[in-house]
Design a protein around this motif. Structure first.
Motif, PDB file in Angstrom:
ATOM      1  N   ALA A  52       0.840  -1.202   0.000  1.00 46.21           N
ATOM      2  CA  ALA A  52       0.000   0.000   0.000  1.00 46.21           C
ATOM      3  C   ALA A  52       0.876   1.254   0.000  1.00 46.21           C
ATOM      4  N   LYS A  53       2.000   1.183   0.689  1.00 50.64           N
ATOM      5  CA  LYS A  53       2.930   2.317   0.753  1.00 50.64           C
ATOM      6  C   LYS A  53       3.505   2.616  -0.639  1.00 50.64           C
ATOM      7  N   ALA A  54       3.884   1.570  -1.379  1.00 48.44           N
ATOM      8  CA  ALA A  54       4.419   1.759  -2.732  1.00 48.44           C
ATOM      9  C   ALA A  54       3.354   2.327  -3.670  1.00 48.44           C
ATOM     10  N   MET A  55       2.114   1.866  -3.520  1.00 48.89           N
ATOM     11  CA  MET A  55       1.038   2.374  -4.372  1.00 48.89           C
ATOM     12  C   MET A  55       0.753   3.842  -4.084  1.00 48.89           C
ATOM     13  N   GLU A  56       0.773   4.235  -2.819  1.00 49.83           N
ATOM     14  CA  GLU A  56       0.562   5.643  -2.468  1.00 49.83           C
ATOM     15  C   GLU A  56       1.690   6.512  -3.021  1.00 49.83           C
ATOM     16  N   ALA A  57       2.933   6.028  -2.925  1.00 52.57           N
ATOM     17  CA  ALA A  57       4.069   6.778  -3.470  1.00 52.57           C
ATOM     18  C   ALA A  57       3.932   6.921  -4.977  1.00 52.57           C
ATOM     19  N   ALA A  58       3.514   5.872  -5.657  1.00 50.88           N
ATOM     20  CA  ALA A  58       3.332   5.925  -7.110  1.00 50.88           C
ATOM     21  C   ALA A  58       2.240   6.926  -7.494  1.00 50.88           C
ATOM     22  N   LYS A  59       1.144   6.948  -6.745  1.00 51.75           N
ATOM     23  CA  LYS A  59       0.063   7.907  -7.021  1.00 51.75           C
ATOM     24  C   LYS A  59       0.555   9.342  -6.856  1.00 51.75           C
ATOM     25  N   SER A  94       0.900  12.092  -9.895  1.00 47.99           N
ATOM     26  CA  SER A  94       0.157  13.362  -9.902  1.00 47.99           C
ATOM     27  C   SER A  94       1.062  14.550 -10.215  1.00 47.99           C
ATOM     28  N   GLN A  95       2.372  14.404 -10.046  1.00 48.18           N
ATOM     29  CA  GLN A  95       3.304  15.501 -10.292  1.00 48.18           C
ATOM     30  C   GLN A  95       3.890  15.496 -11.702  1.00 48.18           C
ATOM     31  N   ILE A  96       3.651  14.456 -12.475  1.00 48.79           N
ATOM     32  CA  ILE A  96       4.201  14.352 -13.828  1.00 48.79           C
ATOM     33  C   ILE A  96       3.126  14.753 -14.833  1.00 48.79           C
ATOM     34  N   PRO A  97       3.428  15.691 -15.753  1.00 52.57           N
ATOM     35  CA  PRO A  97       2.435  16.057 -16.773  1.00 52.57           C
ATOM     36  C   PRO A  97       2.045  14.835 -17.615  1.00 52.57           C
ATOM     37  N   ALA A  98       0.778  14.770 -17.999  1.00 51.34           N
ATOM     38  CA  ALA A  98       0.244  13.601 -18.704  1.00 51.34           C
ATOM     39  C   ALA A  98       0.901  13.375 -20.061  1.00 51.34           C
ATOM     40  N   ASN A  99       1.372  14.428 -20.711  1.00 49.20           N
ATOM     41  CA  ASN A  99       1.945  14.279 -22.054  1.00 49.20           C
ATOM     42  C   ASN A  99       3.466  14.147 -22.033  1.00 49.20           C
TER      43      ASN A  99
END
Length: 101
Positions: free
Chosen positions: A63-70, A74-79
């Protein structure tokens, strides 16, 4: 060599060996042995499916790794492509932005 592709064969041989041992010790009647032998494909597929589920539950990310990934996502632009630097001579990991190759 990818051993995971051999799991169904290994399970099949294990079941057949177990059935042979049970039959030779008198724990399995010829009728039971015939019924199990006819349904061996179903038994193997059920066990492989069960092993796959157990493996997925054991090896899932924490769960900790998944939260870090989220949070990072969220900080990386989609394109924008993402390049993960790997140590040594291993090639870097590149994750392309959606819609790009």
């Amino acid at each position: 060599m990818n051993l995971t592709s051999y799991v169904p064969v290994v399970v099949r041989y294990a079941i057949v060996s177990l059935m042979a041992a049970m039959f030779t010790h008198g724990w399995l009647s010829p009728e039971h042995n015939a019924i199990l032998g006819e349904n061996l494909d179903i038994i193997v597929s059920a066990l492989v499916g069960l092993l796959t589920v157990v493996w997925a539950l054991v090896k899932r990310p924490s769960a900790k790794a998944m939260e870090a990934a989220k949070e990072i996502d969220s900080q990386i632009p989609a394109n924008q492509d993402v390049v993960i630097k790997t140590p040594g001579n291993a090639p870097d990991i590149t994750v392309s932005a959606p819609g790009q190759k």
